[in-house]
Design a protein around this motif. Structure first.
Motif, PDB file in Angstrom:
ATOM      1  N   ILE A  32     -98.792  71.053 -67.547  1.00  0.00           N
ATOM      2  CA  ILE A  32     -99.783  70.585 -66.581  1.00  0.00           C
ATOM      3  C   ILE A  32    -100.553  69.429 -67.215  1.00  0.00           C
ATOM      4  CG2 ILE A  32    -101.879  71.166 -65.309  1.00  0.00           C
ATOM      5  CD1 ILE A  32    -100.771  74.063 -65.120  1.00  0.00           C
ATOM      6  N   ILE A  33    -100.509  68.292 -66.557  1.00  0.00           N
ATOM      7  CA  ILE A  33    -101.200  67.103 -67.032  1.00  0.00           C
ATOM      8  C   ILE A  33    -102.218  66.706 -65.977  1.00  0.00           C
ATOM      9  CG2 ILE A  33    -100.975  64.690 -67.745  1.00  0.00           C
ATOM     10  CD1 ILE A  33     -98.071  65.379 -68.566  1.00  0.00           C
ATOM     11  N   LEU A  71    -105.171  75.270 -58.160  1.00  0.00           N
ATOM     12  CA  LEU A  71    -105.125  74.402 -59.337  1.00  0.00           C
ATOM     13  C   LEU A  71    -105.382  72.936 -58.981  1.00  0.00           C
ATOM     14  CD1 LEU A  71    -102.042  75.870 -61.253  1.00  0.00           C
ATOM     15  CD2 LEU A  71    -104.478  76.408 -61.550  1.00  0.00           C
ATOM     16  N   ARG A  72    -105.249  72.620 -57.710  1.00  0.00           N
ATOM     17  CA  ARG A  72    -105.462  71.268 -57.183  1.00  0.00           C
ATOM     18  C   ARG A  72    -104.557  70.224 -57.838  1.00  0.00           C
ATOM     19  NH1 ARG A  72    -111.889  70.748 -57.055  1.00  0.00           N
ATOM     20  NH2 ARG A  72    -111.796  72.210 -58.788  1.00  0.00           N
ATOM     21  N   LEU A  73    -103.305  70.623 -58.087  1.00  0.00           N
ATOM     22  CA  LEU A  73    -102.314  69.665 -58.562  1.00  0.00           C
ATOM     23  C   LEU A  73    -101.877  68.783 -57.400  1.00  0.00           C
ATOM     24  CD1 LEU A  73    -100.119  71.962 -60.816  1.00  0.00           C
ATOM     25  CD2 LEU A  73    -101.708  70.181 -61.567  1.00  0.00           C
ATOM     26  N   HIS A  74    -101.440  67.584 -57.723  1.00  0.00           N
ATOM     27  CA  HIS A  74    -100.920  66.683 -56.689  1.00  0.00           C
ATOM     28  C   HIS A  74     -99.405  66.772 -56.577  1.00  0.00           C
ATOM     29  CE1 HIS A  74    -100.122  63.196 -54.246  1.00  0.00           C
ATOM     30  NE2 HIS A  74     -99.347  62.718 -55.198  1.00  0.00           N
ATOM     31  N   PRO A 134    -111.611  67.907 -60.841  1.00  0.00           N
ATOM     32  CA  PRO A 134    -112.660  67.090 -61.472  1.00  0.00           C
ATOM     33  C   PRO A 134    -112.154  66.101 -62.516  1.00  0.00           C
ATOM     34  CG  PRO A 134    -113.020  69.441 -61.927  1.00  0.00           C
ATOM     35  CD  PRO A 134    -111.848  69.332 -61.006  1.00  0.00           C
ATOM     36  N   THR A 135    -110.938  66.274 -63.020  1.00  0.00           N
ATOM     37  CA  THR A 135    -110.424  65.330 -64.010  1.00  0.00           C
ATOM     38  C   THR A 135    -109.817  64.083 -63.368  1.00  0.00           C
ATOM     39  OG1 THR A 135    -108.261  66.412 -64.096  1.00  0.00           O
ATOM     40  CG2 THR A 135    -109.945  67.163 -65.684  1.00  0.00           C
ATOM     41  N   LEU A 136    -109.663  64.068 -62.028  1.00  0.00           N
ATOM     42  CA  LEU A 136    -109.117  62.904 -61.359  1.00  0.00           C
ATOM     43  C   LEU A 136    -110.177  61.794 -61.358  1.00  0.00           C
ATOM     44  CD1 LEU A 136    -106.642  61.809 -59.741  1.00  0.00           C
ATOM     45  CD2 LEU A 136    -107.914  62.453 -57.682  1.00  0.00           C
TER      46      LEU A 136
END
Length: 139
Positions: A32-33, A71-74, A134-136
């Motif tokens: 996961i990045i 997880l709010r991955l794209h 939040p890391t985006l």
């Protein structure tokens, strides 16, 4: 000296039967990045005698919801050997798109093996979170 840690880089989940709790398989979201990528790499396995009975399809559907909503991955990626038709059918059923072939991608059974690359984004799957992770970055 400090430590830089943006959170977990993997999630391991079990696919269990509702009625008995028996473990039918597992799905991992690896590598996961965060930041501009918001990506994870899927790995999964179905356990005998549960293969071919739809449990992995239902389990993968739940994992996709978790990955995109919680997880709010794209984006999720999966690499599949071309002869693994069951796995290709599984990801196609969930809307993954084929993005190409990578020769010599993974070391399996003593040799480097080529794999097809498949991917799915949250908007392709119809689950776009209300707020990004939040890391985006803003831009």
């Amino acid at each position: 000296m400090g430590r830089f840690d943006e959170g977990r880089s993997a999630e391991g989940l079990l696919v269990c039967l509702r009625d008995t709790g028996a473990i039918a398989g597992n799905v991992n979201i690896n590598s996961i990045i965060r930041g501009r990528f918001q990506n994870g790499s899927l790995g999964y396995a179905s356990f005998a005698p549960y293969s071919g009975r739809g449990y992995m399809s239902e389990g993968l559907g739940l994992v996709l919801r978790h990955a995109f909503d919680e997880l709010r991955l794209h984006r999720l990626e999966v690499q599949i050997r071309p002869e693994n038709q069951a796995s290709i059918k599984l990801v196609r059923r969930h809307g993954f798109r084929y993005e190409g072939y990578s020769p010599d991608l993974l070391f399996i059974n003593g040799a480097w093996r080529g794999h097809g690359r498949w991917a799915l984004t949250n908007d392709m799957h119809g689950i776009v979170p209300d707020a990004p992770h939040p890391t985006l970055p803003d831009r």
